[in-house]
Design a protein around this motif. Sequence first.
Motif, PDB file in Angstrom:
ATOM      1  N   GLU A  40       0.809  -1.221   0.000  1.00  0.00           N
ATOM      2  CA  GLU A  40       0.000   0.000   0.000  1.00  0.00           C
ATOM      3  C   GLU A  40       0.846   1.277   0.000  1.00  0.00           C
ATOM      4  O   GLU A  40       0.304   2.377   0.022  1.00  0.00           O
ATOM      5  N   SER A  41       2.150   1.115  -0.005  1.00  0.00           N
ATOM      6  CA  SER A  41       3.083   2.260   0.005  1.00  0.00           C
ATOM      7  C   SER A  41       2.843   3.185   1.197  1.00  0.00           C
ATOM      8  O   SER A  41       2.793   4.409   1.065  1.00  0.00           O
ATOM      9  N   VAL A  42       2.660   2.560   2.355  1.00  0.00           N
ATOM     10  CA  VAL A  42       2.514   3.291   3.611  1.00  0.00           C
ATOM     11  C   VAL A  42       3.464   2.667   4.632  1.00  0.00           C
ATOM     12  O   VAL A  42       4.101   1.651   4.353  1.00  0.00           O
ATOM     13  N   THR A  43       3.529   3.250   5.799  1.00  0.00           N
ATOM     14  CA  THR A  43       4.381   2.692   6.841  1.00  0.00           C
ATOM     15  C   THR A  43       3.667   1.563   7.575  1.00  0.00           C
ATOM     16  O   THR A  43       2.433   1.472   7.565  1.00  0.00           O
ATOM     17  N   ARG A  44       4.453   0.734   8.219  1.00  0.00           N
ATOM     18  CA  ARG A  44       3.916  -0.328   9.077  1.00  0.00           C
ATOM     19  C   ARG A  44       3.039   0.286  10.165  1.00  0.00           C
ATOM     20  O   ARG A  44       1.999  -0.249  10.525  1.00  0.00           O
ATOM     21  N   SER A  45       3.471   1.432  10.664  1.00  0.00           N
ATOM     22  CA  SER A  45       2.727   2.145  11.699  1.00  0.00           C
ATOM     23  C   SER A  45       1.331   2.555  11.205  1.00  0.00           C
ATOM     24  O   SER A  45       0.355   2.481  11.956  1.00  0.00           O
ATOM     25  N   ALA A  46       1.233   2.976   9.951  1.00  0.00           N
ATOM     26  CA  ALA A  46      -0.070   3.368   9.391  1.00  0.00           C
ATOM     27  C   ALA A  46      -1.028   2.184   9.383  1.00  0.00           C
ATOM     28  O   ALA A  46      -2.197   2.317   9.776  1.00  0.00           O
ATOM     29  N   VAL A  47      -0.542   1.028   8.961  1.00  0.00           N
ATOM     30  CA  VAL A  47      -1.386  -0.172   8.929  1.00  0.00           C
ATOM     31  C   VAL A  47      -1.808  -0.546  10.350  1.00  0.00           C
ATOM     32  O   VAL A  47      -2.973  -0.852  10.608  1.00  0.00           O
ATOM     33  N   SER A  48      -0.896  -0.464  11.283  1.00  0.00           N
ATOM     34  CA  SER A  48      -1.198  -0.756  12.678  1.00  0.00           C
ATOM     35  C   SER A  48      -2.260   0.207  13.217  1.00  0.00           C
ATOM     36  O   SER A  48      -3.180  -0.202  13.926  1.00  0.00           O
ATOM     37  N   GLN A  49      -2.155   1.468  12.854  1.00  0.00           N
ATOM     38  CA  GLN A  49      -3.141   2.463  13.307  1.00  0.00           C
ATOM     39  C   GLN A  49      -4.513   2.194  12.702  1.00  0.00           C
ATOM     40  O   GLN A  49      -5.533   2.357  13.384  1.00  0.00           O
ATOM     41  N   TRP A  50      -4.562   1.767  11.437  1.00  0.00           N
ATOM     42  CA  TRP A  50      -5.852   1.398  10.852  1.00  0.00           C
ATOM     43  C   TRP A  50      -6.458   0.247  11.631  1.00  0.00           C
ATOM     44  O   TRP A  50      -7.643   0.264  11.955  1.00  0.00           O
ATOM     45  N   ARG A  52      -6.017  -0.671  14.673  1.00  0.00           N
ATOM     46  CA  ARG A  52      -6.442  -0.289  16.023  1.00  0.00           C
ATOM     47  C   ARG A  52      -7.567   0.742  16.008  1.00  0.00           C
ATOM     48  O   ARG A  52      -8.119   1.073  17.050  1.00  0.00           O
ATOM     49  N   GLY A  53      -7.886   1.262  14.830  1.00  0.00           N
ATOM     50  CA  GLY A  53      -8.949   2.252  14.719  1.00  0.00           C
ATOM     51  C   GLY A  53      -8.530   3.635  15.170  1.00  0.00           C
ATOM     52  O   GLY A  53      -9.378   4.494  15.401  1.00  0.00           O
ATOM     53  N   THR A  54      -7.224   3.863  15.293  1.00  0.00           N
ATOM     54  CA  THR A  54      -6.747   5.176  15.748  1.00  0.00           C
ATOM     55  C   THR A  54      -6.453   6.115  14.588  1.00  0.00           C
ATOM     56  O   THR A  54      -6.156   7.282  14.796  1.00  0.00           O
ATOM     57  N   SER A  55      -6.535   5.599  13.369  1.00  0.00           N
ATOM     58  CA  SER A  55      -6.359   6.403  12.166  1.00  0.00           C
ATOM     59  C   SER A  55      -7.449   6.002  11.184  1.00  0.00           C
ATOM     60  O   SER A  55      -7.773   4.819  11.055  1.00  0.00           O
ATOM     61  N   HIS A  56      -8.021   6.959  10.526  1.00  0.00           N
ATOM     62  CA  HIS A  56      -9.106   6.690   9.589  1.00  0.00           C
ATOM     63  C   HIS A  56      -8.558   6.167   8.267  1.00  0.00           C
ATOM     64  O   HIS A  56      -7.647   6.754   7.691  1.00  0.00           O
ATOM     65  N   VAL A  57      -9.134   5.107   7.806  1.00  0.00           N
ATOM     66  CA  VAL A  57      -8.764   4.512   6.528  1.00  0.00           C
ATOM     67  C   VAL A  57      -9.730   5.073   5.470  1.00  0.00           C
ATOM     68  O   VAL A  57     -10.933   5.148   5.704  1.00  0.00           O
ATOM     69  N   SER A  58      -9.195   5.488   4.343  1.00  0.00           N
ATOM     70  CA  SER A  58     -10.035   6.079   3.295  1.00  0.00           C
ATOM     71  C   SER A  58     -10.811   4.998   2.541  1.00  0.00           C
ATOM     72  O   SER A  58     -10.453   3.806   2.564  1.00  0.00           O
ATOM     73  N   ALA A  59     -11.858   5.425   1.856  1.00  0.00           N
ATOM     74  CA  ALA A  59     -12.647   4.492   1.036  1.00  0.00           C
ATOM     75  C   ALA A  59     -11.763   3.872  -0.045  1.00  0.00           C
ATOM     76  O   ALA A  59     -11.871   2.671  -0.322  1.00  0.00           O
ATOM     77  N   TYR A  60     -10.885   4.676  -0.621  1.00  0.00           N
ATOM     78  CA  TYR A  60      -9.969   4.171  -1.639  1.00  0.00           C
ATOM     79  C   TYR A  60      -9.086   3.060  -1.064  1.00  0.00           C
ATOM     80  O   TYR A  60      -8.894   2.019  -1.696  1.00  0.00           O
ATOM     81  N   THR A  61      -8.597   3.266   0.143  1.00  0.00           N
ATOM     82  CA  THR A  61      -7.736   2.262   0.780  1.00  0.00           C
ATOM     83  C   THR A  61      -8.524   1.006   1.109  1.00  0.00           C
ATOM     84  O   THR A  61      -8.009  -0.106   0.971  1.00  0.00           O
ATOM     85  N   VAL A  62      -9.776   1.147   1.505  1.00  0.00           N
ATOM     86  CA  VAL A  62     -10.626  -0.024   1.753  1.00  0.00           C
ATOM     87  C   VAL A  62     -10.717  -0.873   0.484  1.00  0.00           C
ATOM     88  O   VAL A  62     -10.567  -2.097   0.534  1.00  0.00           O
ATOM     89  N   TYR A  63     -10.918  -0.229  -0.648  1.00  0.00           N
ATOM     90  CA  TYR A  63     -10.995  -0.975  -1.912  1.00  0.00           C
ATOM     91  C   TYR A  63      -9.666  -1.641  -2.244  1.00  0.00           C
ATOM     92  O   TYR A  63      -9.632  -2.787  -2.691  1.00  0.00           O
ATOM     93  N   ARG A  64      -8.575  -0.941  -2.035  1.00  0.00           N
ATOM     94  CA  ARG A  64      -7.258  -1.515  -2.325  1.00  0.00           C
ATOM     95  C   ARG A  64      -6.955  -2.695  -1.398  1.00  0.00           C
ATOM     96  O   ARG A  64      -6.430  -3.719  -1.833  1.00  0.00           O
ATOM     97  N   LEU A  65      -7.276  -2.547  -0.107  1.00  0.00           N
ATOM     98  CA  LEU A  65      -7.042  -3.645   0.835  1.00  0.00           C
ATOM     99  C   LEU A  65      -7.904  -4.854   0.489  1.00  0.00           C
ATOM    100  O   LEU A  65      -7.443  -5.998   0.568  1.00  0.00           O
TER     101      LEU A  65
END
Length: 86
Positions: A40-50, A52-65
């Motif tokens: 996803e070209s993001v940091t490991r920390s970003a994925v961890s935050q998604w 844990r629900g501490t960072s909002h994941v975009s609709a685009y990222t939901v589709y990519r995941l």
Amino acid sequence: MLGLRWEIASEQEFYAEIGRRIRKHRRRAGMTLDHVASKESVTRSAVSQWERGTSHVSAYTVYRLAALFEITPAELLPDPTAPWRY
């Protein structure tokens, strides 16, 4: 609008549920945080935050995941029947 309204317990709980689903499907696919981050070209920390629900994941990222996990985007979104409802 058709008179439907999605009632959400809280925004925090909404994103926490998405995060739980991301974690469940990531693990089911046998992927590490690092693997998903790389794809996803993001940091490991970003994925961890998604997750844990501490960072909002975009609709685009939901589709990519969803594509990465080979599932539908709906499988990453909270069930609208519980605890959320129309």
